[in-house]
Write an enzyme that holds these catalytic residues in place. Structure first.
Site, mmCIF file in Angstrom:
data_model
loop_
_atom_site.group_PDB
_atom_site.id
_atom_site.type_symbol
_atom_site.label_atom_id
_atom_site.label_comp_id
_atom_site.label_asym_id
_atom_site.label_seq_id
_atom_site.Cartn_x
_atom_site.Cartn_y
_atom_site.Cartn_z
ATOM 1 N N HIS A 142 0.863 -1.199 0.000
ATOM 2 C CA HIS A 142 0.000 0.000 0.000
ATOM 3 C C HIS A 142 0.893 1.241 0.000
ATOM 4 C CE1 HIS A 142 -2.869 3.013 1.282
ATOM 5 N NE2 HIS A 142 -3.822 2.184 0.891
ATOM 6 N N GLU A 180 -3.755 1.969 -7.294
ATOM 7 C CA GLU A 180 -4.025 3.078 -6.394
ATOM 8 C C GLU A 180 -3.191 4.269 -6.811
ATOM 9 O OE1 GLU A 180 -5.235 1.634 -2.195
ATOM 10 O OE2 GLU A 180 -3.090 1.780 -2.290
HETATM 11 P P1 13P Z 1 -9.439 6.509 0.812
HETATM 12 O O1 13P Z 1 -10.659 5.820 0.272
HETATM 13 O O2 13P Z 1 -9.593 6.890 2.249
HETATM 14 O O3 13P Z 1 -9.024 7.634 -0.057
HETATM 15 O O4 13P Z 1 -8.260 5.442 0.778
HETATM 16 C C1 13P Z 1 -8.081 4.646 -0.338
HETATM 17 C C2 13P Z 1 -7.109 3.603 0.043
HETATM 18 O O5 13P Z 1 -6.006 3.892 0.476
HETATM 19 C C3 13P Z 1 -7.548 2.193 -0.061
HETATM 20 O O6 13P Z 1 -6.564 1.325 0.388
#
Ligand code: 13P
Length: 262
Positions: A95, A167
């Site tokens: 992450h 992401e």
């Molecule tokens: P948010 O939805 O709080 O922006 O975070 C996304 C995330 O990091 C999912 O792992």
């Protein structure tokens, strides 16, 4: 092949044991069993054990948010994938918060992916570029590097079982939370699937599940789930709110229903 839509709630470092238990209780009440939707909750490490006893396994699976890549040893403060075997079905690896705050580099992410696979826990590998990298036109190179290293040492069948979450770091609330345009996300997700095809062949690429992991909530999720290469979402903040999280699951269910494969 008809993949189940995967909705993962990343609770990050929120909620003590009783708060987590209350949230799970509310989610049990609101979320129904859907044949084509898989719902996964990723609470803190501390809370995994009590939730594993409370959880209705027909509705939810559990994920860890991290673990250490050695199976056992003198590593004070760490928890291994081996220890998580009976508790977590999935584990989130790489992450952006771990890469940026805890300096997890490409090699460490690769070792964690390998350790998860070795211990029978399915990795949810996160990849994505920062705002700076995007503006510098480095997104594709970065995704290439992150995928090539993280997937090294795996077999094609390991890869087809796993999950990759795209992401874009700039679209996560922690790092600015700009709303990414689904049309832009679609191109990057297509690129990710193509990379998997180049590395492990078409079968692995068509089977691996790719999630969108920038900020989504019950109002915005549909636009991302409509992306051809998107098999689900990795949700942060909205997964702590049972209205929003169950709204996300409902939206996914409605889309499957509308497309005739409920
Ligand atoms: P948010 O939805 O709080 O922006 O975070 C996304 C995330 O990091 C999912 O792992």
């Amino acid at each position: 092949m008809n993949k189940r839509t995967l909705i993962v709630g990343n609770w990050k470092m929120h909620m003590n044991t009783s708060q987590a238990s209350m949230l799970l209780h509310r989610l049990h009440e609101r979320i129904k069993i859907h044949r084509n939707i898989e719902v996964v909750l990723a609470p803190s490490m501390l809370v995994l054990q009590p939730l594993s006893m409370q959880i209705d396994r027909r509705k939810f699976r559990l994920a860890a948010q991290n673990a250490y890549h050695k199976d056992e040893g003198a590593f004070t403060g760490e928890v291994s994938f081996t220890m998580l075997q009976d508790l977590a079905h999935y584990v989130i690896i790489g992450h952006s918060e771990r890469r940026l705050y805890f300096h997890e580099d490409l090699d460490l992410v690769r070792d964690k992916v390998a350790a998860a696979v070795r211990n029978g826990i399915m990795p949810i590998l996160c990849v994505g570029e920062t705002d700076h990298e995007r503006k510098a036109g480095e997104t594709r190179q970065l995704l290439h590097d992150q995928l090539t290293t993280a997937l090294a040492n795996l077999t094609a069948s390991d890869v087809e079982e796993m999950v990759i979450a795209y992401e874009p770091v700039w679209a996560i609330s922690t790092f600015g939370g700009q709303l990414a345009k689904p049309s832009d996300v679609a191109k990057d997700m297509e690129f990710i699937r193509k990379q998997v095809a180049d590395l492990y062949g078409k079968r692995a690429a068509s089977r691996v599940r790719i999630l969108y992991g920038g900020s989504v909530d019950d109002q915005t999720v549909r636009g991302y789930l409509e992306i051809e290469d998107c098999d689900g979402v990795l949700v942060g903040g909205a997964s702590l709110n049972y209205h929003k999280f169950s709204g996300i699951v409902d939206a996914a269910y409605r889309m499957r229903h509308e497309s005739g494969d409920e």
